[in-house]
Design an enzyme around this catalytic site. Sequence first.
Site, PDB file in Angstrom:
ATOM      1  N   TYR A 179       0.837  -1.202   0.000  1.00 42.53           N
ATOM      2  CA  TYR A 179       0.000   0.000   0.000  1.00 42.53           C
ATOM      3  C   TYR A 179       0.874   1.257   0.000  1.00 42.53           C
ATOM      4  O   TYR A 179       1.171   1.823   1.055  1.00 42.53           O
ATOM      5  CB  TYR A 179      -0.877   0.029   1.253  1.00 42.53           C
ATOM      6  CG  TYR A 179      -1.986  -0.994   1.339  1.00 42.53           C
ATOM      7  CD1 TYR A 179      -2.321  -1.801   0.267  1.00 42.53           C
ATOM      8  CD2 TYR A 179      -2.715  -1.128   2.520  1.00 42.53           C
ATOM      9  CE1 TYR A 179      -3.353  -2.722   0.364  1.00 42.53           C
ATOM     10  CE2 TYR A 179      -3.754  -2.044   2.622  1.00 42.53           C
ATOM     11  CZ  TYR A 179      -4.071  -2.841   1.537  1.00 42.53           C
ATOM     12  OH  TYR A 179      -5.097  -3.734   1.639  1.00 42.53           O
ATOM     13  N   LYS A 199      -0.785  -7.857  -2.352  1.00 39.85           N
ATOM     14  CA  LYS A 199      -2.199  -7.462  -2.221  1.00 39.85           C
ATOM     15  C   LYS A 199      -2.251  -5.967  -2.464  1.00 39.85           C
ATOM     16  O   LYS A 199      -1.602  -5.200  -1.739  1.00 39.85           O
ATOM     17  CB  LYS A 199      -2.649  -7.801  -0.806  1.00 39.85           C
ATOM     18  CG  LYS A 199      -3.959  -7.248  -0.318  1.00 39.85           C
ATOM     19  CD  LYS A 199      -4.113  -7.712   1.128  1.00 39.85           C
ATOM     20  CE  LYS A 199      -5.400  -7.422   1.836  1.00 39.85           C
ATOM     21  NZ  LYS A 199      -6.040  -6.180   1.597  1.00 39.85           N
TER      22      LYS A 199
HETATM   23  P1  FBP Z   1     -10.972  -4.656   3.152  1.00 36.10           P
HETATM   24  O1  FBP Z   1     -11.312  -5.726   2.172  1.00 36.10           O
HETATM   25  O2  FBP Z   1     -12.040  -4.487   4.184  1.00 36.10           O
HETATM   26  O3  FBP Z   1     -10.601  -3.367   2.442  1.00 36.10           O
HETATM   27  O4  FBP Z   1      -9.706  -5.160   3.953  1.00 36.10           O
HETATM   28  C1  FBP Z   1      -8.428  -5.185   3.384  1.00 36.10           C
HETATM   29  C2  FBP Z   1      -7.443  -4.504   4.296  1.00 36.10           C
HETATM   30  O5  FBP Z   1      -6.150  -4.512   3.733  1.00 36.10           O
HETATM   31  C3  FBP Z   1      -7.403  -5.072   5.689  1.00 36.10           C
HETATM   32  O6  FBP Z   1      -6.566  -6.188   5.791  1.00 36.10           O
HETATM   33  C4  FBP Z   1      -6.918  -3.900   6.479  1.00 36.10           C
HETATM   34  O7  FBP Z   1      -7.400  -3.903   7.779  1.00 36.10           O
HETATM   35  C5  FBP Z   1      -7.508  -2.739   5.745  1.00 36.10           C
HETATM   36  O8  FBP Z   1      -7.825  -3.156   4.453  1.00 36.10           O
HETATM   37  C6  FBP Z   1      -6.551  -1.581   5.681  1.00 36.10           C
HETATM   38  O9  FBP Z   1      -7.215  -0.562   5.016  1.00 36.10           O
HETATM   39  P2  FBP Z   1      -6.647   0.904   4.893  1.00 36.10           P
HETATM   40  O10 FBP Z   1      -5.307   0.945   5.566  1.00 36.10           O
HETATM   41  O11 FBP Z   1      -6.580   1.163   3.427  1.00 36.10           O
HETATM   42  O12 FBP Z   1      -7.661   1.745   5.554  1.00 36.10           O
END
Ligand code: FBP
EC number: 4.1.2.13
Length: 276
Positions: free
Chosen positions: A146, A177
């Site tokens: 991310y 991911k």
């Molecule tokens: P979702 O499918 O609910 O988006 O979950 C994926 C995820 O990566 C979770 O593992 C994590 O808790 C969350 O999204 C983090 O989201 P962000 O940091 O983008 O708010």
Amino acid sequence: MLDDADSAITRDGKALILAYDHGLEHGPVDFEPVPETTDPGVVFDLATHDAVTALAVGKGVAEAHYPSYEDDVTLLAKLNGTSNLWMGEPDSAVNWSVDYAHDLGADAIGFTYYGGSNNEVEMAEEFRDAQEAARHRDMGVVMWSYPRGQGLKNDRDPKTIAYATRLGLELGADIAKVKYPGSADAMEWACQSAGKCKVVMSGGSKASDRDFLETVESAMRAGASGLAVGRNIFQRENPEAMLDGLEKVIFEGTTAEEALDAMPGAESEPAAASDD
Ligand code: FBP
């Protein structure tokens, strides 16, 4: 990456990872739509669905619940995570070691990596330690890739998402991911950029059944190997029906339309505004 290192958390090379680290990352607010999901046992039960190849949780939840599910659920140990209360430059604390996760029964590790953050160097070094320890234990490695930080304007720009999947390959993840970059072409570029590192789409905030399945179908056709999803499962009134639909699109290669036809009562209204 190593061939087959991810085999414990994939089926026919495809993955449907149920993510439930939201209590740490976002707080209990994510459980409000379906309050029973505050109880991790409810989500562990969902993870016994045939479509789910692994459940990603943090240490405390794994310690408290995995012993009751070790025969029925494959554990992906989400090693790092930070609360929404943290207001600094993106960073993520390593909350458990690979050895500890392995002793609890985990088959794979999950690790958030914020490329572009001012903490990128330190996070890369933490990932190195975890990735090498996982290799010694024959555990799969999933990177929550991310990119974010003060210098990044759009964390879903096609170039950014392609860079995110590439970071997964370069740093030694089996699966990267990433957020959906908004189009099939951009997702295809992201998958190509990852080389042998598999790419899974991150679920995002809750969408209608139709919108969500169509996005998953688009990602799969673009070369993704599946999905890692939290809210689009546990915030639904009928999460099993969505898991049935995802099983068709991801593992059987059907269209979203075919999956919806097999889901009586599927919602097809426009998605609520996304907050992520
Ligand atoms: P979702 O499918 O609910 O988006 O979950 C994926 C995820 O990566 C979770 O593992 C994590 O808790 C969350 O999204 C983090 O989201 P962000 O940091 O983008 O708010």
